[in-house]
Design an enzyme around this catalytic site. Sequence first.
Site, PDB file in Angstrom:
ATOM      1  N   GLU A 185       0.818  -1.211   0.000  1.00 29.20           N
ATOM      2  CA  GLU A 185       0.000   0.000   0.000  1.00 29.20           C
ATOM      3  C   GLU A 185       0.862   1.275   0.000  1.00 29.20           C
ATOM      4  O   GLU A 185       0.424   2.326  -0.472  1.00 29.20           O
ATOM      5  CB  GLU A 185      -0.939  -0.010   1.219  1.00 29.20           C
ATOM      6  N   HIS A 236       6.663 -27.357   0.705  1.00 25.61           N
ATOM      7  CA  HIS A 236       5.814 -28.347   0.035  1.00 25.61           C
ATOM      8  C   HIS A 236       4.685 -27.680  -0.745  1.00 25.61           C
ATOM      9  O   HIS A 236       3.660 -28.293  -1.000  1.00 25.61           O
ATOM     10  CB  HIS A 236       5.244 -29.321   1.064  1.00 25.61           C
ATOM     11  N   LYS A 283     -13.996   2.742  -3.363  1.00 27.96           N
ATOM     12  CA  LYS A 283     -14.783   3.149  -2.196  1.00 27.96           C
ATOM     13  C   LYS A 283     -15.981   3.980  -2.628  1.00 27.96           C
ATOM     14  O   LYS A 283     -17.095   3.813  -2.123  1.00 27.96           O
ATOM     15  CB  LYS A 283     -13.930   3.968  -1.227  1.00 27.96           C
TER      16      LYS A 283
END
Lengths: 449, 449
Positions: free
Chosen positions: A284, A305, A417
């Site tokens: 960010e 793994h 937003k």
Amino acid sequence: MNSISFDITNVLSTAVGKEGLENTMITSVSDKLQSYNMELRDTPYPFMDLPSNKFQFSEMKKLCDTINTKKIKNIVLLGIGGSSLGTETIFNALLHPFHNLSDAIRGHKPRYFILDNIDPHKINRVIEIITPEKEDTILIAISKSGETPETISQFMIFKELLGNATGRIVLITDRDKGILKEIAEREGYPVLNVPDGVGGRFSVLTPVSMFPAAFMGIDIDEIMAGAKDMAQHIKEKGPVENIGIILSSILYLMDKHGKNIHVMMPYCERLSGFADWFRQLEAESIGKNMQGPTPLKSIGVTDQHSQLQLYIDGPKDKFITLIYSADDDRLISNAFPYIESIDYLAGKNLRDLFYAEFLGTTLSITESKTPNITILIDKINGYNLGALFMLYEMVIAFLGYLYEVNPFDQPGVELGKTYTKAIMGKKGLEDKHETIKTKLSTSKTIIRF
Amino acid sequence: MNSISFDITNVLSTAVGKEGLENTMITSVSDKLQSYNMELRDTPYPFMDLPSNKFQFSEMKKLCDTINTKKIKNIVLLGIGGSSLGTETIFNALLHPFHNLSDAIRGHKPRYFILDNIDPHKINRVIEIITPEKEDTILIAISKSGETPETISQFMIFKELLGNATGRIVLITDRDKGILKEIAEREGYPVLNVPDGVGGRFSVLTPVSMFPAAFMGIDIDEIMAGAKDMAQHIKEKGPVENIGIILSSILYLMDKHGKNIHVMMPYCERLSGFADWFRQLEAESIGKNMQGPTPLKSIGVTDQHSQLQLYIDGPKDKFITLIYSADDDRLISNAFPYIESIDYLAGKNLRDLFYAEFLGTTLSITESKTPNITILIDKINGYNLGALFMLYEMVIAFLGYLYEVNPFDQPGVELGKTYTKAIMGKKGLEDKHETIKTKLSTSKTIIRF
């Protein structure tokens, strides 16, 4: 005596050939950063002063004392992004991994629930578990701006459930503005603040995380001591022995050298949260202007793994930070003495295997010419955690300087937003409705199962 | 009626300009894959037949009945990588998120602990919690090869702690070879198998995950039904409406088009495990020959406050799969009617906000020219989960064909394993000692704090 050591050998061309860096490249960037570091001495960013300020430490301690008397069984934290990640990191590192599971282990401390999402299924399951009407739950709602819709919505839901909640709600928000501040004044809830000029993702050393930590009995002075010593180290050391400057130079140069995927791989489950915290901080702060490395969290040995095959045989676009810390141990019993091929495990210490895996991975990724650094931490405690917080926050400030971006804003997320609020019918955004309608009604290519 | 729909509109150049794909590009790869798909009809990979075979389903059910009578309180799963990720995914999706926390919610089912790491601190904390000597714990150790050092070590530790463990240990491993098989024969433990030709990361529909799931009361027939229908869909549909073929073509083309970071971002906490499962499947299968996209897990809405800034304003190297599913809801109470600016939330449904955030994010990343697809799942259940498992396993088989790599091996991790064993002193690896010693003793560049 606490210690953290940083081995940068395997980032150099002497170890990984042309995929690596020359010492002169590091020196050149470090020197540049050192001048900037000198400037910061006179005009530090507000987050740098937090370990000296201990902002609202006495208020927090008083508040803890007041609430503790009420026999709280659950603490519910409402917050997202910078308002939750720091606390999750501290709890992950310093509390028992099964804290919520056992009265015996937890003692008189409450169970905790950090709600960093609004998935209705999860919210409803939390409500089932805590039965908030029982008056043994305390709510802490955290939002720097005081306006975060996710946190405000959760707060509206829980406020209703808590019923008469006097003394069981604490808000942490901006001193001067925002919805949470307004509500606190009207309802008379106690408030703690995020200091001026300290953004959400740099707020771990403020009440945002320090209050929940203190409430859970964590020694927040110890966290601050580590952060303070690291701030001092970075302020005073010359560029060659200054880990803040060296690390920033390496992260920057690696990205410019085609290693744009930055893996942080702790061999230590208690630092899993730290990798999430850093992932936000780097993404960010630096992901701007079509630039910025992509942070990736991995866990050793588990991801040997899962991801290691890609790191070793995949594209040469990765730089890996391996972190090792193990301050506990257990004997591997010789439970099956009739199997000869496990002689090398029987009677050995599990920690030795853990370390051998860390070493084996480091050797093999280096051999595959994947640049890497290794960080050894002698123990997981508040001091070392505080030091790591301050180190990586400083690294991001330095990277902001090198990338020539403002590490403290996040302009890219504003549009989403606005769309969200417009879709929900927020007043004043009516002009967006037409745009959204058009976008959503264009013909779609959909495949169904 | 279950349904999953895949919207690929935003991957096309009509939506995201030159960052996107032309329909003709997709058609060309899809046609190639369809020929390969026809070949697979005659010579399917063994994992494709699992939903029809229902391998060892009757053995598993019998074993469940035998053990259930013993009033088991804890189930400890030892496994790593493919031996744990499928089970974690199923439990995350289909059990209560606080299953271990509440007797009331759990009913007569045991608590579960999946040990996919050997961090001694974590292992010791698990042992504190379960008190294995109490004889109410059952142990399931899982390793296809039967040789995984992490799982074998854990097994040695827990075998000793369990004491007289007859009837409380189950092993899942290869039918013909390996240490676990040898131990089972000697000690008389019940054994379930991983069928021939099915590798660890393709083993979720075998006893590896089906036995733990069945033991926890999950309907494994329902999972198989979804997997079977998806296998059928992919086998029979033409390339234009075949989601397996379309999705594979897009993933491949996106990587070749400079989008080498593949984000999977579920707006659904119950699919968090699924993103981890896919992350292993893609990385370990395709990360070969200096090729392979890097899978990245993100969680909506949480990571809108952590990673979205980077996805939108950072380098154009990302392709995003957004997944949305919400089959639950809660009213956002009008708890603070005096605050006008939250009118748009008060009295609304939390699910509507959740969906608006998903939509707002989709719109804004598309506007930033970041190619993406969206997957809508009507509900989280065994059927849809089974379908997703089969879909993505098929996608990886198709990708193996397109990248011209063997998706079923993992040659890159062998060297690290050898180093680890050599460091631990395994016999026959003495020749590595000198190499390791030399590597570890070269002069280091270390910075200390």
